[in-house]
Enzyme design. Structure first.
Site, PDB file in Angstrom:
ATOM      1  N   ARG A 158       0.827  -1.210   0.000  1.00  0.00           N
ATOM      2  CA  ARG A 158       0.000   0.000   0.000  1.00  0.00           C
ATOM      3  C   ARG A 158       0.857   1.254   0.000  1.00  0.00           C
ATOM      4  NH1 ARG A 158      -4.052   0.107   4.772  1.00  0.00           N
ATOM      5  NH2 ARG A 158      -2.113  -0.173   5.941  1.00  0.00           N
TER       6      ARG A 158
ATOM      7  N   ASP B 262      12.112   2.346   5.984  1.00  0.00           N
ATOM      8  CA  ASP B 262      10.875   2.375   6.772  1.00  0.00           C
ATOM      9  C   ASP B 262      11.148   2.067   8.243  1.00  0.00           C
ATOM     10  OD1 ASP B 262      11.596  -0.224   6.020  1.00  0.00           O
ATOM     11  OD2 ASP B 262       9.524  -0.928   5.851  1.00  0.00           O
TER      12      ASP B 262
END
Length: 249
Positions: free
Chosen positions: A11, A100
Site C-alpha cells: 500500500r 521504513d
C-alpha cells in the site's frame, strides 16, 4: 504545505500534516495516487514532497513522476543516515537498513526521547528494532509477515485457498488444515513476542518503563499478544518523515 508519502510493498499512504489530509491506495493503483491527492487538497499550495519507498527502484521512478504534479516540485526520497542527534544506527552498512524501519525509529524516538523502545512493524515482514534511552539502535529481528508466511504454506497445499490468515489470541491444536496453519503461525509469533519481552527484561535497569510501539497492517494481533502496555501507531513511517524534515532544516 508538505506532502509525506509512505510507499510500502502493498500500500501507499500519504499525509499532509498542515491540513491533516491523508489517504491510502493499493500499490497496484499507483496511477490513481496523484489524482486522489489532488481531489482532497489544493496541490498549488504544496512546497515539498518527502517519500519513503521500500517497493523498489521502478516504483520510486513512478512516484517521482506522479508526485511532481507537473509542477517541478522537489520530490525527495528519504535515505538512511547515521548518526543523527536522536538516533545512531547499529548496522555496519547503514544503507542496508530498511528506510521504513529507520523512519519508524525516528518517530518513536521523537515521542519517547528518554525511554528504551521496542518498535514492531507487522507488515509483509515482521520487524522488531530496539533503541536505548540514549538513542542507540541495538539492532533487531526480521521474520516473514503473517500473510507472507501463510502464502508460503498455501502454495504447497492445493486443497486450501484462503485470501487472508486470521490469527488466534491463544493457540491450541488445529482440527483441519486451515486451523492447523493459523494455530501454528499464531504460536510462532507468540514465541517472537515472548523473546521481545525477554530481551527488554534482560536489558539494563531503567528509570522509566520501556515503550513498546506497534505498527503495520497486522498490528492488532500483536497489540493483544504483549503482556505489557503497547502504544499503537499505524502512521509511524509518515511521522518519521516529518521528524526527518525537521532534523534536516
Amino acid at each position: 504545505m508538505k506532502l509525506l508519502v509512505d510507499a510500502g510493498n502493498s500500500r501507499i499512504k500519504w499525509w499532509v500534516p498542515e491540513c491533516q489530509a491523508h489517504g491510502v491506495v493499493d500499490r497496484l493503483a499507483l496511477d490513481d495516487l496523484a489524482g486522489e491527492i489532488a481531489a482532497v487538497i489544493d496541490i498549488s499550495k504544496l512546497s515539498s514532497v518527502r517519500v519513503s519507498c521500500v517497493a523498489g527502484k521502478s516504483i520510486e521512478t513512478q512516484l517521482r513522476g506522479e508526485l511532481g504534479f507537473a509542477r517541478d516540485l522537489d520530490v525527495k526520497f528519504a535515505r538512511v543516515s547515521s548518526p543523527l542527534p536522536i538516533l545512531t544506527v547499529a548496522y555496519r552498512e547503514i544503507h542496508r537498513l530498511g528506510v521504513d524501519r529507520w523512519l519508524a525509529m525516528l518517530a518513536v524516538r521523537e515521542k519517547f526521547p528518554d525511554r528504551f523502545c521496542a518498535v514492531l512493524d507487522a507488515g509483509s515482514a515482521v520487524t522488531v528494532d530496539f533503541v536505548t534511552e540514549a538513542g542507540v539502535h541495538e539492532g533487531g529481528m526480521i521474520v516473514p509477515g503473517v500473510q507472507t508466511m501463510a502464502r508460503a504454506l498455501w502454495s504447497n497445499t492445493s486443497d486450501v485457498a484462503v485470501e487472508r490468515l486470521e490469527l488466534v489470541p491463544r493457540w491450541c491444536p488445529g482440527v483441519d488444515t486451515y486451523d492447523c496453519v493459523r494455530q501454528g503461525v499464531s504460536a510462532l509469533y507468540t514465541g517472537l513476542v515472548n523473546e521481545v519481552h525477554s530481551y527488554i527484561d534482560g536489558s539494563a535497569e531503567r528509570h522509566l518503563s520501556p515503550a513498546i510501539v506497534v505498527t503495520g497492517g497486522d498490528r492488532h494481533w500483536f497489540t493483544q499478544a504483549f503482556s505489557s502496555p503497547v502504544v499503537v501507531d499505524p502512521h509511524l513511517v509518515l511521522k518519521g518523515l516529518l521528524v526527518l524534515d525537521e532534523l534536516e532544516k
